[in-house]
Scaffold this active site. Sequence first.
Site, PDB file in Angstrom:
ATOM      1  N   CYS A   6       0.781  -1.234   0.000  1.00 57.60           N
ATOM      2  CA  CYS A   6       0.000   0.000   0.000  1.00 57.60           C
ATOM      3  C   CYS A   6       0.817   1.290   0.000  1.00 57.60           C
ATOM      4  O   CYS A   6       2.020   1.276  -0.184  1.00 57.60           O
ATOM      5  CB  CYS A   6      -0.935   0.047   1.209  1.00 57.60           C
ATOM      6  SG  CYS A   6      -1.607  -1.539   1.692  1.00 57.60           S
ATOM      7  N   CYS A 242      13.916  -2.003  -1.182  1.00 54.82           N
ATOM      8  CA  CYS A 242      13.309  -2.934  -2.143  1.00 54.82           C
ATOM      9  C   CYS A 242      13.692  -2.564  -3.578  1.00 54.82           C
ATOM     10  O   CYS A 242      13.310  -1.509  -4.086  1.00 54.82           O
ATOM     11  CB  CYS A 242      11.799  -2.895  -1.991  1.00 54.82           C
ATOM     12  SG  CYS A 242      10.930  -3.833  -3.259  1.00 54.82           S
ATOM     13  N   SER A 290       5.159   0.567 -16.657  1.00 54.48           N
ATOM     14  CA  SER A 290       6.396   0.719 -15.880  1.00 54.48           C
ATOM     15  C   SER A 290       7.663   0.561 -16.713  1.00 54.48           C
ATOM     16  O   SER A 290       8.696   1.134 -16.383  1.00 54.48           O
ATOM     17  CB  SER A 290       6.446  -0.295 -14.743  1.00 54.48           C
ATOM     18  OG  SER A 290       5.232  -0.423 -14.113  1.00 54.48           O
ATOM     19  N   ASP A 355      10.039  -5.658 -20.465  1.00 52.95           N
ATOM     20  CA  ASP A 355       9.072  -5.714 -19.358  1.00 52.95           C
ATOM     21  C   ASP A 355       9.819  -5.538 -18.040  1.00 52.95           C
ATOM     22  O   ASP A 355      11.034  -5.793 -17.957  1.00 52.95           O
ATOM     23  CB  ASP A 355       8.318  -7.055 -19.373  1.00 52.95           C
ATOM     24  CG  ASP A 355       6.960  -6.943 -18.668  1.00 52.95           C
ATOM     25  OD1 ASP A 355       6.681  -5.905 -18.048  1.00 52.95           O
ATOM     26  OD2 ASP A 355       6.186  -7.915 -18.742  1.00 52.95           O
ATOM     27  N   ASP A 356       9.094  -5.100 -16.999  1.00 53.85           N
ATOM     28  CA  ASP A 356       9.762  -4.839 -15.721  1.00 53.85           C
ATOM     29  C   ASP A 356      10.013  -6.101 -14.925  1.00 53.85           C
ATOM     30  O   ASP A 356      10.911  -6.150 -14.096  1.00 53.85           O
ATOM     31  CB  ASP A 356       8.955  -3.841 -14.888  1.00 53.85           C
ATOM     32  CG  ASP A 356       7.491  -4.217 -14.814  1.00 53.85           C
ATOM     33  OD1 ASP A 356       7.179  -5.269 -14.228  1.00 53.85           O
ATOM     34  OD2 ASP A 356       6.658  -3.479 -15.364  1.00 53.85           O
ATOM     35  N   CYS A 392       7.953 -12.938  -1.294  1.00 52.12           N
ATOM     36  CA  CYS A 392       8.350 -11.732  -0.570  1.00 52.12           C
ATOM     37  C   CYS A 392       7.618 -11.688   0.753  1.00 52.12           C
ATOM     38  O   CYS A 392       6.389 -11.802   0.781  1.00 52.12           O
ATOM     39  CB  CYS A 392       8.003 -10.493  -1.401  1.00 52.12           C
ATOM     40  SG  CYS A 392       8.259  -8.953  -0.503  1.00 52.12           S
ATOM     41  N   CYS A 452      17.437  -4.832  -1.315  1.00 46.45           N
ATOM     42  CA  CYS A 452      16.870  -6.159  -1.078  1.00 46.45           C
ATOM     43  C   CYS A 452      16.633  -6.846  -2.422  1.00 46.45           C
ATOM     44  O   CYS A 452      16.026  -6.258  -3.324  1.00 46.45           O
ATOM     45  CB  CYS A 452      15.544  -6.044  -0.333  1.00 46.45           C
ATOM     46  SG  CYS A 452      14.726  -7.649  -0.133  1.00 46.45           S
ATOM     47  N   CYS A 455      13.633 -11.813  -3.185  1.00 45.52           N
ATOM     48  CA  CYS A 455      12.716 -12.574  -4.047  1.00 45.52           C
ATOM     49  C   CYS A 455      13.434 -13.223  -5.211  1.00 45.52           C
ATOM     50  O   CYS A 455      12.911 -14.150  -5.833  1.00 45.52           O
ATOM     51  CB  CYS A 455      11.590 -11.674  -4.540  1.00 45.52           C
ATOM     52  SG  CYS A 455      12.166 -10.100  -5.193  1.00 45.52           S
TER      53      CYS A 455
HETATM   54  S1  SF4 Z   1      11.748  -9.599  -1.525  1.00 42.80           S
HETATM   55 FE1  SF4 Z   1      11.703  -8.554  -3.528  1.00 42.80          FE
HETATM   56  S2  SF4 Z   1       9.738  -7.473  -3.610  1.00 42.80           S
HETATM   57 FE2  SF4 Z   1      10.107  -8.038  -1.452  1.00 42.80          FE
HETATM   58  S3  SF4 Z   1      11.118  -6.247  -0.526  1.00 42.80           S
HETATM   59 FE3  SF4 Z   1      12.743  -7.623  -1.249  1.00 42.80          FE
HETATM   60  S4  SF4 Z   1      13.187  -6.888  -3.355  1.00 42.80           S
HETATM   61 FE4  SF4 Z   1      11.205  -6.025  -2.751  1.00 42.80          FE
END
Ligand code: SF4
Length: 478
Positions: A6, A242, A290, A355-356, A392, A452, A455
């Site tokens: 959000c 992220c 995007s 694509d993203d 994630c 991060c 994922c």
């Molecule tokens: S796991 Fe992936 S989507 Fe989740 S915060 Fe980390 S980089 Fe972002």
Amino acid sequence: MVHENCGVVGIFSLDGHNVIPFVIDSLRALQHRGQEAWGIAVPGKSPFRRLGLISSAAAEFPTVVKKYKSHAAIGHVRYSTLGKSTLENAQPLKVKDLCVAHNGTIANVEELSGMVGGCTFTPQTMSDTLVAAQRLVMHLADKEDMAEAMHILKGEMVGSFCFTFLTDGGSVYAARDPRGFRPLVLGHHRETNTYMVASESCALAAVGAQLVRDVEPGELVKMSKGGISSQQFANEKPHAHCAFEYTYFAHPSSIMEGINIYAARKRIGQFLARKFPITNADVVVPVPDSARPAALGYAQELGLPFEEGLLKDRYSRKGSMRSFIEPYQSDRVEINKGIIPIQEVVEGKHVIVVDDSIVRGTSSAEIIKTLRMVGASRVSLVVTYPPIRYPCYAGIDFPSQEELVAYQHGVTEDSNATIGARVSQVIGADHIAYNDTSNLAKAIGMPEEELCFTCSTGNYAPLGIRPVFKSRIQMKGE
Ligand code: SF4
């Protein structure tokens, strides 16, 4: 369980202006972060909440501006990472005299719920935001100090959060988790002497406020009659911003950690062109919206034509919305049907589609099928985000491994090239070039260790957990 990603805002006018118009306009600017529900809270009242887009409640705005008139408010747009899209899950929530809006995910919510007597929660009704708020209220009753209460709560929680809080006494607080997973910025509107925090700087720009700075990871900002103040409630290194915000989630006009998202996406395209130069193609086409800057950067770097070969149908109910963050598969498919190819751009051509990301593969497969239907002779897919293989637990909705096409067709030790070859067969592409974490970090302009990539890599160290992966039905009850 209900977990939230959000967008949040928190606004306080030191000169006593009614900030509700600012809340509405800033939430509209954050609509890309959540399209399921939205809400506003002011001191001493139950929060106002609605399902759907903010614009669909436009007829109510004059009443809302009058009825909820206040110099202090918080607001929220919701996109559920887990749980159903119902009004009762919309935010802000109110616990005793504290209203709360949350962007992020609390990964150990079941453990935390045990600390607030949460045995009556079901997987469908448990809200990580509600549980965290109840626990915070317990600590506040004990400590009577928000920074101390947040320090204790942080020690009990695993996950990501940007909170905005509003007390019935009229103070607004904002807290960002110590790793900085999700973005949060501080701004100031000079003419009305109004301070505001928001998930992204595009929300500040929407009301004419200036970006002052990022809220630091582990920082608590307080806005009240006494002015604005700040305290660190936790310090953790390295940060884990992220990376997905930079490729997909954030608005291109926003500035995060001093980096403009549009410029970063264009650089990502340029860096991809250097790493994966497909020079024998005829045209570079972005998947709207995007990936546009990255496609432009890719095309410019290789001297290839850039064309808008895929357009979103802005007039269908779902066409202009974002497919990845839609919670239900049927809605995602409907959005993809709202992407219209331009036959004259792609017919008889080798098309590079930028694509993203590829998450479930649903959107990519539909787009490739569409391009072939109108005569594309070859479709190569260049993907700005590395293969997504792990759920994630920090606020983005790809919660179960079973949904991730790169997990289904690539186990941990496979190279991106091998995964690309397998996924291309599944979604019908002739070739897929996936970005890697190091190339992406360089293009964003941040040290890789400050971002991060869990994922993609499966390294959950920034969150401090070793998760046991669950199915979607176990997590969302659907
Ligand atoms: S796991 Fe992936 S989507 Fe989740 S915060 Fe980390 S980089 Fe972002």
